[in-house]
Design a protein around this motif. Structure first.
Motif, PDB file in Angstrom:
ATOM      1  N   VAL A 116      33.888 -21.927  10.477  1.00  0.00           N
ATOM      2  CA  VAL A 116      32.449 -22.007  10.291  1.00  0.00           C
ATOM      3  C   VAL A 116      32.005 -23.338  10.892  1.00  0.00           C
ATOM      4  CG1 VAL A 116      32.683 -22.989   7.961  1.00  0.00           C
ATOM      5  CG2 VAL A 116      30.624 -21.722   8.552  1.00  0.00           C
ATOM      6  N   ARG A 123      29.304 -22.001   4.596  1.00  0.00           N
ATOM      7  CA  ARG A 123      30.555 -22.508   4.014  1.00  0.00           C
ATOM      8  C   ARG A 123      30.568 -22.304   2.498  1.00  0.00           C
ATOM      9  NH1 ARG A 123      33.434 -28.420   4.903  1.00  0.00           N
ATOM     10  NH2 ARG A 123      35.055 -28.121   3.334  1.00  0.00           N
ATOM     11  N   TYR A 126      31.677 -18.808   1.566  1.00  0.00           N
ATOM     12  CA  TYR A 126      33.117 -18.627   1.716  1.00  0.00           C
ATOM     13  C   TYR A 126      33.886 -19.320   0.595  1.00  0.00           C
ATOM     14  CZ  TYR A 126      31.703 -16.971   6.308  1.00  0.00           C
ATOM     15  OH  TYR A 126      31.110 -16.284   7.326  1.00  0.00           O
ATOM     16  N   GLU A 127      33.455 -20.511   0.214  1.00  0.00           N
ATOM     17  CA  GLU A 127      34.133 -21.222  -0.878  1.00  0.00           C
ATOM     18  C   GLU A 127      34.022 -20.442  -2.195  1.00  0.00           C
ATOM     19  OE1 GLU A 127      33.804 -25.805   0.790  1.00  0.00           O
ATOM     20  OE2 GLU A 127      32.183 -25.030  -0.493  1.00  0.00           O
ATOM     21  N   GLU A 136      39.718 -29.351  10.034  1.00  0.00           N
ATOM     22  CA  GLU A 136      38.384 -29.407  10.622  1.00  0.00           C
ATOM     23  C   GLU A 136      38.382 -30.348  11.807  1.00  0.00           C
ATOM     24  OE1 GLU A 136      35.368 -30.970   7.909  1.00  0.00           O
ATOM     25  OE2 GLU A 136      36.971 -31.840   6.707  1.00  0.00           O
ATOM     26  N   MET A 143      38.998 -22.445   7.609  1.00  0.00           N
ATOM     27  CA  MET A 143      39.248 -22.142   6.202  1.00  0.00           C
ATOM     28  C   MET A 143      40.233 -20.985   6.082  1.00  0.00           C
ATOM     29  SD  MET A 143      35.342 -22.560   4.759  1.00  0.00           S
ATOM     30  CE  MET A 143      35.841 -22.970   3.074  1.00  0.00           C
TER      31      MET A 143
END
Length: 154
Positions: A116, A123, A126-127, A136, A143
């Motif tokens: 992402v 983000r 997704y978390e 990163e 991720m």
């Protein structure tokens, strides 16, 4: 809020331009913030990587509203090209689509990876679904999500 009537269907080669255009629209603010927006390149990168066999189109009330791809790789599936029309973001549709795909990966015992853009509000989505930071760089956040169950259905 009542979630709109949505469904996903397999993508076809004929969907590529609608998907490329949606990508350009929804990624523009993040790409501009990162100094990476290019009017042609944002669309061409999608065209170059579009794989209808691993892509689904999201339709809301019968109309094109987004897409998502789940591409098999050696050690995981890559969640890619997950775009939803701006006016539908925050409506619960993205969450429902993501949940459906992740449930399938959990049944198969499959690791899922994605990247992402740095600073993207996606983000947080997704978390919330169990993705954690793998690595990163100045542009991308990579991720990964382990399957939630190691029991595979036979």
């Amino acid at each position: 809020m009542i979630m709109a009537d949505w469904r996903i269907r397999p993508a076809s080669a004929g969907d590529v331009e609608a998907v490329a255009e949606l990508r350009a629209v929804v990624l523009r603010a993040d790409l501009e913030r990162l100094g990476r927006y290019d009017e042609q390149r944002v669309r061409q990168r999608l065209r170059d990587g579009f794989a209808p066999a691993h892509t689904w189109v999201i339709e809301v009330d019968g109309a094109f509203a987004g897409c998502v791809a789940l591409r098999p790789a050696e050690d995981a599936h890559w969640l890619e090209h997950f775009y939803l029309a701006s006016h539908l973001q925050g409506s619960g549709i993205g969450t429902a689509v993501l949940r459906r795909l992740l449930e399938q990966c959990d049944r198969e015992g499959t690791l899922v990876r994605l990247n992402v853009l740095q600073g993207s509000s996606a983000r947080r989505l997704y978390e919330r679904h169990g993705f954690t930071l793998e690595r990163e760089d100045p542009v991308d956040v990579f991720m990964v999500r382990e399957p939630t169950s190691t029991v595979r259905e036979e």
